[in-house]
Write a protein that holds these residues in place. Structure first.
Motif, PDB file in Angstrom:
ATOM      1  N   TYR A   1     -17.172  -3.179  -7.051  1.00 23.21           N
ATOM      2  CA  TYR A   1     -17.212  -3.089  -5.599  1.00 23.21           C
ATOM      3  C   TYR A   1     -18.505  -2.428  -5.115  1.00 23.21           C
ATOM      4  O   TYR A   1     -19.054  -2.801  -4.074  1.00 23.21           O
ATOM      5  CB  TYR A   1     -16.001  -2.309  -5.084  1.00 23.21           C
ATOM      6  CG  TYR A   1     -14.676  -3.027  -5.295  1.00 23.21           C
ATOM      7  CD1 TYR A   1     -14.622  -4.419  -5.363  1.00 23.21           C
ATOM      8  CD2 TYR A   1     -13.485  -2.320  -5.411  1.00 23.21           C
ATOM      9  CE1 TYR A   1     -13.415  -5.073  -5.561  1.00 23.21           C
ATOM     10  CE2 TYR A   1     -12.279  -2.968  -5.607  1.00 23.21           C
ATOM     11  CZ  TYR A   1     -12.250  -4.345  -5.682  1.00 23.21           C
ATOM     12  OH  TYR A   1     -11.059  -5.000  -5.873  1.00 23.21           O
TER      13      TYR A   1
ATOM     14  N   THR B   1     -12.010  -8.160 -12.174  1.00 22.35           N
ATOM     15  CA  THR B   1     -12.297  -8.080 -10.736  1.00 22.35           C
ATOM     16  C   THR B   1     -13.393  -9.064 -10.363  1.00 22.35           C
ATOM     17  O   THR B   1     -13.289  -9.786  -9.364  1.00 22.35           O
ATOM     18  CB  THR B   1     -12.719  -6.651 -10.356  1.00 22.35           C
ATOM     19  OG1 THR B   1     -11.728  -5.728 -10.822  1.00 22.35           O
ATOM     20  CG2 THR B   1     -12.870  -6.504  -8.854  1.00 22.35           C
TER      21      THR B   1
ATOM     22  N   LEU C   1     -10.144  -3.385   0.162  1.00 19.46           N
ATOM     23  CA  LEU C   1      -9.425  -2.129  -0.071  1.00 19.46           C
ATOM     24  C   LEU C   1      -8.604  -1.700   1.146  1.00 19.46           C
ATOM     25  O   LEU C   1      -8.118  -0.569   1.195  1.00 19.46           O
ATOM     26  CB  LEU C   1     -10.409  -1.021  -0.464  1.00 19.46           C
ATOM     27  CG  LEU C   1     -11.056  -1.209  -1.843  1.00 19.46           C
ATOM     28  CD1 LEU C   1     -12.118  -0.149  -2.090  1.00 19.46           C
ATOM     29  CD2 LEU C   1     -10.012  -1.181  -2.948  1.00 19.46           C
TER      30      LEU C   1
ATOM     31  N   VAL D   1      -9.248   3.779  -6.333  1.00 23.03           N
ATOM     32  CA  VAL D   1      -9.439   2.486  -6.973  1.00 23.03           C
ATOM     33  C   VAL D   1      -9.805   2.703  -8.441  1.00 23.03           C
ATOM     34  O   VAL D   1     -10.436   3.703  -8.802  1.00 23.03           O
ATOM     35  CB  VAL D   1     -10.514   1.660  -6.237  1.00 23.03           C
ATOM     36  CG1 VAL D   1     -11.895   2.269  -6.396  1.00 23.03           C
ATOM     37  CG2 VAL D   1     -10.510   0.215  -6.709  1.00 23.03           C
ATOM     38  N   HIS D   2      -9.366   1.807  -9.297  1.00 21.67           N
ATOM     39  CA  HIS D   2      -9.677   1.902 -10.726  1.00 21.67           C
ATOM     40  C   HIS D   2     -11.194   1.916 -10.933  1.00 21.67           C
ATOM     41  O   HIS D   2     -11.916   1.165 -10.283  1.00 21.67           O
ATOM     42  CB  HIS D   2      -9.067   0.710 -11.471  1.00 21.67           C
ATOM     43  CG  HIS D   2      -9.110   0.833 -12.957  1.00 21.67           C
ATOM     44  ND1 HIS D   2     -10.276   0.672 -13.680  1.00 21.67           N
ATOM     45  CD2 HIS D   2      -8.131   1.115 -13.867  1.00 21.67           C
ATOM     46  CE1 HIS D   2     -10.017   0.830 -14.972  1.00 21.67           C
ATOM     47  NE2 HIS D   2      -8.725   1.102 -15.105  1.00 21.67           N
TER      48      HIS D   2
ATOM     49  N   PHE E   1      -5.130   0.779   1.303  1.00 22.22           N
ATOM     50  CA  PHE E   1      -4.855   1.583   0.116  1.00 22.22           C
ATOM     51  C   PHE E   1      -5.145   3.060   0.362  1.00 22.22           C
ATOM     52  O   PHE E   1      -6.115   3.416   1.024  1.00 22.22           O
ATOM     53  CB  PHE E   1      -5.697   1.110  -1.076  1.00 22.22           C
ATOM     54  CG  PHE E   1      -5.137  -0.087  -1.786  1.00 22.22           C
ATOM     55  CD1 PHE E   1      -3.859  -0.052  -2.335  1.00 22.22           C
ATOM     56  CD2 PHE E   1      -5.871  -1.250  -1.926  1.00 22.22           C
ATOM     57  CE1 PHE E   1      -3.336  -1.146  -3.004  1.00 22.22           C
ATOM     58  CE2 PHE E   1      -5.360  -2.352  -2.596  1.00 22.22           C
ATOM     59  CZ  PHE E   1      -4.087  -2.304  -3.133  1.00 22.22           C
TER      60      PHE E   1
ATOM     61  N   SER F   1      -5.258   1.806  -7.323  1.00 17.96           N
ATOM     62  CA  SER F   1      -5.513   0.651  -6.460  1.00 17.96           C
ATOM     63  C   SER F   1      -6.423  -0.336  -7.186  1.00 17.96           C
ATOM     64  O   SER F   1      -7.279   0.058  -7.986  1.00 17.96           O
ATOM     65  CB  SER F   1      -6.193   1.106  -5.161  1.00 17.96           C
ATOM     66  OG  SER F   1      -5.437   2.087  -4.501  1.00 17.96           O
ATOM     67  N   TRP F   2      -6.244  -1.599  -6.874  1.00 18.18           N
ATOM     68  CA  TRP F   2      -7.122  -2.619  -7.459  1.00 18.18           C
ATOM     69  C   TRP F   2      -7.707  -3.517  -6.373  1.00 18.18           C
ATOM     70  O   TRP F   2      -8.900  -3.501  -6.127  1.00 18.18           O
ATOM     71  CB  TRP F   2      -6.362  -3.436  -8.504  1.00 18.18           C
ATOM     72  CG  TRP F   2      -7.221  -4.398  -9.279  1.00 18.18           C
ATOM     73  CD1 TRP F   2      -8.580  -4.537  -9.213  1.00 18.18           C
ATOM     74  CD2 TRP F   2      -6.773  -5.342 -10.251  1.00 18.18           C
ATOM     75  NE1 TRP F   2      -9.008  -5.502 -10.080  1.00 18.18           N
ATOM     76  CE2 TRP F   2      -7.916  -6.016 -10.732  1.00 18.18           C
ATOM     77  CE3 TRP F   2      -5.521  -5.683 -10.761  1.00 18.18           C
ATOM     78  CZ2 TRP F   2      -7.842  -7.022 -11.703  1.00 18.18           C
ATOM     79  CZ3 TRP F   2      -5.452  -6.677 -11.725  1.00 18.18           C
ATOM     80  CH2 TRP F   2      -6.593  -7.334 -12.196  1.00 18.18           C
TER      81      TRP F   2
ATOM     82  N   LEU G   1     -14.106  -0.232  -9.146  1.00 17.82           N
ATOM     83  CA  LEU G   1     -15.059   0.508  -8.311  1.00 17.82           C
ATOM     84  C   LEU G   1     -16.495   0.133  -8.657  1.00 17.82           C
ATOM     85  O   LEU G   1     -17.332  -0.037  -7.766  1.00 17.82           O
ATOM     86  CB  LEU G   1     -14.849   2.013  -8.490  1.00 17.82           C
ATOM     87  CG  LEU G   1     -15.829   2.936  -7.765  1.00 17.82           C
ATOM     88  CD1 LEU G   1     -15.783   2.715  -6.260  1.00 17.82           C
ATOM     89  CD2 LEU G   1     -15.517   4.402  -8.106  1.00 17.82           C
TER      90      LEU G   1
ATOM     91  N   SER H   1       0.825  -1.210   0.000  1.00 14.61           N
ATOM     92  CA  SER H   1       0.000   0.000   0.000  1.00 14.61           C
ATOM     93  C   SER H   1       0.859   1.259   0.000  1.00 14.61           C
ATOM     94  O   SER H   1       0.468   2.291  -0.554  1.00 14.61           O
ATOM     95  CB  SER H   1      -0.939  -0.001   1.211  1.00 14.61           C
ATOM     96  OG  SER H   1      -0.222  -0.205   2.418  1.00 14.61           O
TER      97      SER H   1
END
Length: 333
Positions: A316, A275, A301, A308-309, A304, A114-115, A313, A91
């Motif tokens: 999620y 994802t 997450l 997030v990409h 991080f 972030s992924w 996102l 991170s």
């Protein structure tokens, strides 16, 4: 075709001089994605290979390859050069890469996102059970494995030895080699101890315990407090007991959050599908490495600090990741 981005290749049935290939277009394209890991034998390579297999089986038109690299710092720099599309990272390195600071201050800001968090990494200080090294103070004057150049674990080891007040080549002899090599060197008597910040269990250490009895050196509270004051991203973490043969009790240590990052320019729909494939196959991935058995919407997450990409996102939000809107708000500042 040489000018087409590396990870998009099209098989063309006919060649027309006026044809313009749109980089990222195409359902008609076969997509090649490389995910950076670390040297073969370390945990991140095992994770990457498992993820690549799941995505190749479940995301149509994608070929993902787990790439052996020198480690997490090298991964980020390869991402910045466009030689990788995704990678394992801590991170800390993920945030520095996004913000263009620290080790990655020369890179373009905002391009590495972030992924997915997988599991924290824990600092291991390892020696043999019959070694005279019984505490951190005993590292002075010894031959110490520090990890290979290009990996964050070596940077973590350097930072920790700095906290201990031990200078390389003055207070100890450093060996900057891969984890698997350090384990072999310890078994053969060519190292007195080694440091590695990685996900529990470390496969080369598990293999080592089949040959030799080991000792994990605890990191006392006062040492951690000093270290944490100088390096705030680290947090207190124990290596659980019975993870390694002969280490029955929990060992006090510290760690960083650990997971995957991805280039911003990877198409949203593609990242969404990847994802989704990973999340829907966590039970299978658990068979690759037990860390995947702990990944869920409450912790995906964790740790991080970079956004997030957007493709991830979207997924999620669909599954109701805990605190997702708070995460978006915090990382969009």
């Amino acid at each position: 075709m040489k000018n087409t981005p590396r990870f998009i290749r099209k098989t063309m049935m006919a060649v027309a001089a006026t044809l313009v290939i749109a980089p990222f277009a195409a359902q008609a394209a076969d997509v090649d994605i490389s995910i950076g890991s670390c040297p073969v034998g370390c945990t991140a390579y095992t994770w990457s290979a498992g993820i690549a297999d799941v995505i190749n089986r479940n995301v149509k038109g994608v070929r993902m390859t787990a790439e052996e690299t020198k480690g997490y710092v090298a991964n980020i720099k390869l991402l910045q050069k466009g030689e990788l599309e995704a990678s394992m990272a801590t991170s800390l390195s993920a945030y520095e890469a996004y913000a263009g600071t620290g080790n990655f201050k020369d890179g373009e800001k905002g391009q590495i996102m972030s992924w997915m968090a997988i599991t924290p990494v824990a600092m291991h200080v390892i020696t043999l059970a019959d070694s005279p090294v019984k505490s951190l103070a005993d590292l002075k004057g010894k031959r110490i494995g520090m990890g290979q150049p290009g990996g964050t674990s070596m940077l973590d080891a350097d930072a920790f030895m700095e906290t201990l007040g031990l200078k390389a080549d003055t207070d100890f002899k450093p060996f900057r080699v891969k984890l698997a090599n350090m384990a072999s060197m310890l078994a053969d008597g060519n190292l007195d101890a080694f440091l590695w910040n990685g996900s529990v269990p470390l496969p080369p250490v598990t293999k080592l315990t089949a040959q030799r009895d080991i000792r994990l050196i605890a990191i006392p509270d006062d040492v951690f407090k000093t270290h944490n004051a100088a390096f705030p991203p680290y947090f207190r973490l124990d290596i659980p007991g019975k993870i390694y043969k002969g280490a029955d009790e929990a060992t006090a240590s510290f760690g960083l959050a650990n997971g995957m990052v991805i280039q911003k320019k990877i198409p949203d729909e593609l990242v969404y599908n990847m994802t989704k494939a990973i999340f829907e196959n966590l039970d299978k991935l658990k068979g690759v490495h037990p860390a995947f058995g702990k990944v869920n919407k409450d912790n995906v997450l964790n740790g991080f600090g970079a956004p997030v990409h957007p493709g991830a996102l979207k997924y999620y939000r669909e599954i109701g990741v805990t605190g997702i809107e708070e995460f978006v708000k915090r990382t969009s500042k």
